[in-house]
Scaffold this motif. Sequence first.
Motif, PDB file in Angstrom:
ATOM      1  N   GLN A  58       7.515  19.224 -42.659  1.00 26.35           N
ATOM      2  CA  GLN A  58       7.228  17.832 -42.301  1.00 26.35           C
ATOM      3  C   GLN A  58       5.731  17.602 -42.116  1.00 26.35           C
ATOM      4  O   GLN A  58       5.022  18.469 -41.578  1.00 26.35           O
ATOM      5  CB  GLN A  58       7.950  17.475 -40.996  1.00 26.35           C
ATOM      6  CG  GLN A  58       9.449  17.555 -41.096  1.00 26.35           C
ATOM      7  CD  GLN A  58      10.006  16.476 -41.988  1.00 26.35           C
ATOM      8  OE1 GLN A  58       9.942  15.301 -41.652  1.00 26.35           O
ATOM      9  NE2 GLN A  58      10.528  16.873 -43.141  1.00 26.35           N
ATOM     10  N   HIS A  60       3.380  13.996 -40.975  1.00 29.00           N
ATOM     11  CA  HIS A  60       3.483  12.582 -40.597  1.00 29.00           C
ATOM     12  C   HIS A  60       2.110  11.923 -40.684  1.00 29.00           C
ATOM     13  O   HIS A  60       1.087  12.600 -40.579  1.00 29.00           O
ATOM     14  CB  HIS A  60       3.976  12.441 -39.155  1.00 29.00           C
ATOM     15  CG  HIS A  60       5.205  13.227 -38.844  1.00 29.00           C
ATOM     16  ND1 HIS A  60       6.438  12.942 -39.383  1.00 29.00           N
ATOM     17  CD2 HIS A  60       5.396  14.301 -38.039  1.00 29.00           C
ATOM     18  CE1 HIS A  60       7.330  13.804 -38.910  1.00 29.00           C
ATOM     19  NE2 HIS A  60       6.730  14.649 -38.092  1.00 29.00           N
ATOM     20  N   ASP A  61       2.117  10.597 -40.799  1.00 29.42           N
ATOM     21  CA  ASP A  61       0.861   9.849 -40.772  1.00 29.42           C
ATOM     22  C   ASP A  61       0.580   9.311 -39.368  1.00 29.42           C
ATOM     23  O   ASP A  61      -0.201   8.402 -39.180  1.00 29.42           O
ATOM     24  CB  ASP A  61       0.877   8.717 -41.800  1.00 29.42           C
ATOM     25  CG  ASP A  61       1.951   7.676 -41.537  1.00 29.42           C
ATOM     26  OD1 ASP A  61       2.797   7.886 -40.635  1.00 29.42           O
ATOM     27  OD2 ASP A  61       1.954   6.645 -42.234  1.00 29.42           O
ATOM     28  N   GLU A  64       2.082  13.097 -32.990  1.00 25.63           N
ATOM     29  CA  GLU A  64       3.386  13.444 -32.438  1.00 25.63           C
ATOM     30  C   GLU A  64       3.193  14.458 -31.320  1.00 25.63           C
ATOM     31  O   GLU A  64       2.561  15.493 -31.527  1.00 25.63           O
ATOM     32  CB  GLU A  64       4.270  14.035 -33.533  1.00 25.63           C
ATOM     33  CG  GLU A  64       5.647  14.446 -33.060  1.00 25.63           C
ATOM     34  CD  GLU A  64       6.492  14.983 -34.189  1.00 25.63           C
ATOM     35  OE1 GLU A  64       7.554  14.414 -34.434  1.00 25.63           O
ATOM     36  OE2 GLU A  64       6.077  15.987 -34.826  1.00 25.63           O
ATOM     37  N   PRO A  92      -1.993  13.687 -37.178  1.00 23.67           N
ATOM     38  CA  PRO A  92      -1.483  13.246 -38.470  1.00 23.67           C
ATOM     39  C   PRO A  92      -1.784  14.290 -39.554  1.00 23.67           C
ATOM     40  O   PRO A  92      -2.875  14.860 -39.594  1.00 23.67           O
ATOM     41  CB  PRO A  92      -2.246  11.951 -38.733  1.00 23.67           C
ATOM     42  CG  PRO A  92      -2.588  11.449 -37.364  1.00 23.67           C
ATOM     43  CD  PRO A  92      -2.860  12.679 -36.547  1.00 23.67           C
ATOM     44  N   ARG A 111       5.492   9.445 -30.302  1.00 27.70           N
ATOM     45  CA  ARG A 111       4.746   9.272 -31.550  1.00 27.70           C
ATOM     46  C   ARG A 111       3.913   8.007 -31.443  1.00 27.70           C
ATOM     47  O   ARG A 111       4.366   7.004 -30.879  1.00 27.70           O
ATOM     48  CB  ARG A 111       5.720   9.132 -32.722  1.00 27.70           C
ATOM     49  CG  ARG A 111       6.570  10.367 -32.930  1.00 27.70           C
ATOM     50  CD  ARG A 111       7.624  10.118 -33.961  1.00 27.70           C
ATOM     51  NE  ARG A 111       8.247  11.359 -34.388  1.00 27.70           N
ATOM     52  CZ  ARG A 111       9.123  11.448 -35.364  1.00 27.70           C
ATOM     53  NH1 ARG A 111       9.481  10.361 -36.028  1.00 27.70           N
ATOM     54  NH2 ARG A 111       9.625  12.602 -35.703  1.00 27.70           N
TER      55      ARG A 111
END
Length: 119
Positions: A58, A60-61, A64, A92, A111
């Motif tokens: 994974q 993400h932009d 988290e 990110p 997030r």
Amino acid sequence: MSKPEFEFFPVTDVEFTVCAGGDPLITERILSKDPVTGVATRILRYAPGADSTPIGVQRHDFWEEVYILEGSFEDLTLGQKFGAGEYACRPPGMPHGPWRSEEGVLTFEVRYPAGGEKR
């Protein structure tokens, strides 16, 4: 827009739903979510035997943050197990997972957008 404002409420009032990817062993309680950016605060649950290998590594932009409340799981890429009381802060783009949990795990996750900007 941003996440909605809530005063204290019982988290158990929020039902667990199956996460993206469709594995019924991997569920989440969305506590709050920004409808514009999609970032959320949630409780993530892997039932015993859950394995996120089908969704792969994974990235993400968004930022988290994850705190493990109960149980443990293993990052299969790192070959490392993480358990209750451990914390991660992922910027990110940081790769992580996939994950497997033999005993089950429960995490609290927050997030938020990169740089706090709106999209």
